[in-house]
Design a protein around this motif. Sequence first.
Motif, PDB file in Angstrom:
ATOM      1  N   ASP A 144       0.821  -1.217   0.000  1.00  0.00           N
ATOM      2  CA  ASP A 144       0.000   0.000   0.000  1.00  0.00           C
ATOM      3  C   ASP A 144       0.855   1.267   0.000  1.00  0.00           C
ATOM      4  O   ASP A 144       0.367   2.341  -0.338  1.00  0.00           O
ATOM      5  CB  ASP A 144      -0.917   0.035   1.238  1.00  0.00           C
TER       6      ASP A 144
ATOM      7  N   ARG B 150       2.998   0.738  -4.344  1.00  0.00           N
ATOM      8  CA  ARG B 150       1.920   1.445  -5.035  1.00  0.00           C
ATOM      9  C   ARG B 150       2.407   2.818  -5.525  1.00  0.00           C
ATOM     10  O   ARG B 150       2.179   3.196  -6.676  1.00  0.00           O
ATOM     11  CB  ARG B 150       0.758   1.607  -4.059  1.00  0.00           C
TER      12      ARG B 150
ATOM     13  N   MET C 131       5.041   2.546  -8.419  1.00  0.00           N
ATOM     14  CA  MET C 131       4.441   2.155  -9.701  1.00  0.00           C
ATOM     15  C   MET C 131       3.576   3.289 -10.255  1.00  0.00           C
ATOM     16  O   MET C 131       3.513   3.494 -11.463  1.00  0.00           O
ATOM     17  CB  MET C 131       3.619   0.865  -9.543  1.00  0.00           C
TER      18      MET C 131
ATOM     19  N   GLY D  20       3.861   5.161 -13.788  1.00  0.00           N
ATOM     20  CA  GLY D  20       2.684   5.341 -14.647  1.00  0.00           C
ATOM     21  C   GLY D  20       2.527   6.765 -15.155  1.00  0.00           C
ATOM     22  O   GLY D  20       1.907   6.984 -16.200  1.00  0.00           O
TER      23      GLY D  20
ATOM     24  N   GLU E 163       7.160   0.649 -17.907  1.00  0.00           N
ATOM     25  CA  GLU E 163       6.130  -0.026 -17.102  1.00  0.00           C
ATOM     26  C   GLU E 163       6.368  -1.525 -17.051  1.00  0.00           C
ATOM     27  O   GLU E 163       6.265  -2.143 -15.992  1.00  0.00           O
ATOM     28  CB  GLU E 163       4.739   0.290 -17.649  1.00  0.00           C
TER      29      GLU E 163
ATOM     30  N   THR F  57       7.472  -3.432 -13.656  1.00  0.00           N
ATOM     31  CA  THR F  57       6.640  -4.543 -13.173  1.00  0.00           C
ATOM     32  C   THR F  57       7.512  -5.772 -12.935  1.00  0.00           C
ATOM     33  O   THR F  57       7.416  -6.434 -11.900  1.00  0.00           O
ATOM     34  CB  THR F  57       5.532  -4.881 -14.208  1.00  0.00           C
TER      35      THR F  57
ATOM     36  N   PRO G 279      -4.439  -7.187 -17.708  1.00  0.00           N
ATOM     37  CA  PRO G 279      -3.081  -7.752 -17.790  1.00  0.00           C
ATOM     38  C   PRO G 279      -2.235  -7.562 -16.524  1.00  0.00           C
ATOM     39  O   PRO G 279      -1.102  -8.007 -16.467  1.00  0.00           O
ATOM     40  CB  PRO G 279      -2.447  -6.933 -18.927  1.00  0.00           C
ATOM     41  N   TYR G 280      -2.805  -6.893 -15.511  1.00  0.00           N
ATOM     42  CA  TYR G 280      -1.965  -6.438 -14.387  1.00  0.00           C
ATOM     43  C   TYR G 280      -1.572  -7.572 -13.443  1.00  0.00           C
ATOM     44  O   TYR G 280      -2.424  -8.174 -12.795  1.00  0.00           O
ATOM     45  CB  TYR G 280      -2.673  -5.305 -13.637  1.00  0.00           C
ATOM     46  N   VAL G 281      -0.266  -7.850 -13.369  1.00  0.00           N
ATOM     47  CA  VAL G 281       0.259  -8.994 -12.619  1.00  0.00           C
ATOM     48  C   VAL G 281       0.449  -8.696 -11.133  1.00  0.00           C
ATOM     49  O   VAL G 281       0.178  -9.538 -10.284  1.00  0.00           O
ATOM     50  CB  VAL G 281       1.653  -9.407 -13.173  1.00  0.00           C
TER      51      VAL G 281
ATOM     52  N   SER H  76      -9.050  -8.936  -8.298  1.00  0.00           N
ATOM     53  CA  SER H  76      -8.301  -7.690  -8.430  1.00  0.00           C
ATOM     54  C   SER H  76      -8.541  -7.116  -9.827  1.00  0.00           C
ATOM     55  O   SER H  76      -8.214  -7.755 -10.829  1.00  0.00           O
ATOM     56  CB  SER H  76      -6.814  -7.986  -8.223  1.00  0.00           C
TER      57      SER H  76
ATOM     58  N   ALA I 134      -7.886  -2.969 -14.937  1.00  0.00           N
ATOM     59  CA  ALA I 134      -8.417  -2.456 -16.208  1.00  0.00           C
ATOM     60  C   ALA I 134      -9.943  -2.420 -16.083  1.00  0.00           C
ATOM     61  O   ALA I 134     -10.532  -3.338 -15.507  1.00  0.00           O
ATOM     62  CB  ALA I 134      -8.005  -3.378 -17.350  1.00  0.00           C
TER      63      ALA I 134
ATOM     64  N   GLY J 290     -11.170  -5.727  -5.173  1.00  0.00           N
ATOM     65  CA  GLY J 290     -10.346  -4.528  -5.050  1.00  0.00           C
ATOM     66  C   GLY J 290      -9.635  -4.215  -6.354  1.00  0.00           C
ATOM     67  O   GLY J 290      -9.805  -4.916  -7.363  1.00  0.00           O
ATOM     68  N   GLY J 291      -8.837  -3.163  -6.315  1.00  0.00           N
ATOM     69  CA  GLY J 291      -8.104  -2.731  -7.504  1.00  0.00           C
ATOM     70  C   GLY J 291      -8.648  -1.409  -8.003  1.00  0.00           C
ATOM     71  O   GLY J 291      -9.763  -0.998  -7.658  1.00  0.00           O
ATOM     72  N   GLN J 292      -7.842  -0.738  -8.829  1.00  0.00           N
ATOM     73  CA  GLN J 292      -8.174   0.626  -9.254  1.00  0.00           C
ATOM     74  C   GLN J 292      -9.533   0.748  -9.930  1.00  0.00           C
ATOM     75  O   GLN J 292     -10.177   1.773  -9.871  1.00  0.00           O
ATOM     76  CB  GLN J 292      -7.089   1.142 -10.212  1.00  0.00           C
TER      77      GLN J 292
END
Length: 284
Positions: free
Chosen positions: A110, A114, A117, A121, A135, A139, A172-174, A218, A221, A247-249
């Motif tokens: 957190d 975060r 990254m 971005g 990016e 990653t 695609p976010y790992v 998570s 996208a 969760g996730g953006q």
Amino acid sequence: MRFLSTRELADALGVSESSLKRWVDAGKISASRTEGGHRRIQIAEAMRFIRETGAPLARPELLDLPEVAAARARGDGRLSSFLRDGDSVGARGWLMARYLEGATIVELADGPIREAMAAVGERWHHADDSGVFLEHRATDICLQAVAQLRTMIPAVPASAPVAIGGGPSDDPYVLPSQLAAMVVTEAGWRAINLGPDTPVGAFAHAVAQHHPELVWISITAPLAPARARSMSRWLDGLPATTAIVIGGQQARTLTSLPPRAVWASSMADLSAAAGARITHQRAG
Ligand code: B12
């Protein structure tokens, strides 16, 4: 699993072997015995001792952590600079040093991961291939560091409840789901991370096989409406006893959720949900 002798750990901590043996015999560090009667200490136990007592690590390279020594020699850089410069050893050393100082996976995820990254971005504003390159490289560097941290988390017992999670198709976010897996492991669960870009059918297979008591999703996208509907239908059909944490953006693009599911914005929230659930089970 790697074990240390009392000599090896004493040298790494810069204390005498007799002091270390005394700590073992007093129960401050747990150890097993070899057939010949020598004390041997699991590396994860050594890490726990260092993190909880704040014992300074005089020679990290003796615990296979040469990058921590290198990061110290370089002074206090920022994780985002290591990511920007493509310095994988520096990033690993930086994160590992924070972990040894007592930071949890939750706090690292957190906080610095975060933030660093997000800083990477910002390059998207320049909208060219150098942004994409940075990016992907950042990653990969974070994943390597996080994989190393994962080996430091104490093993959970085979009887621990199972948690399953991942990211939806076309996401695609790992890193986010990998971190979520480590956070639930830290909270005492057996984590199965299906990773990014996982179709609903694959989640369903995993659940049928492992009967998880917690499912995390998570979403970074934005979920297309049709995908969101099929994900909601599947979540609706999960047993009522399965906890669900989203969760996730872009978590809010999953607009419809069963009443017991929760949207959460941070790994601290996931950890709290996972921890509460385990406490509840022990009590029940
Ligand atoms: C790395 C990256 C990529 C990589 C991904 C590589 C990979 N294999 O993982 C690549 C190059 C593929 C990529 C592509 C794109 N990206 Co991109 N990407 C990023 C970047 C830099 C980092 C994402 C990341 O891993 N963060 C680290 C994680 C740990 O942090 P986090 O996501 O914030 O997660 C935290 C919380 O959300 C929460 N959390 C996360 N998951 C979960 C789960 C649970 C259960 C819980 C409780 C909590 C939780 O806890 C985490 C820790 O606090 C972000 C920047 C940013 N601000 O995040 C842009 C970013 C997400 N990308 C962006 C964009 C625009 C794109 C592209 C559309 C670019 C393009 N024109 O093609 C594509 C789209 C890809 C797609 N198919 O959707 C934008 C999105 C803007 C928006 N809001 O719409 C961002 C924000 C960059 C920016 N500043 O504009 N990207």
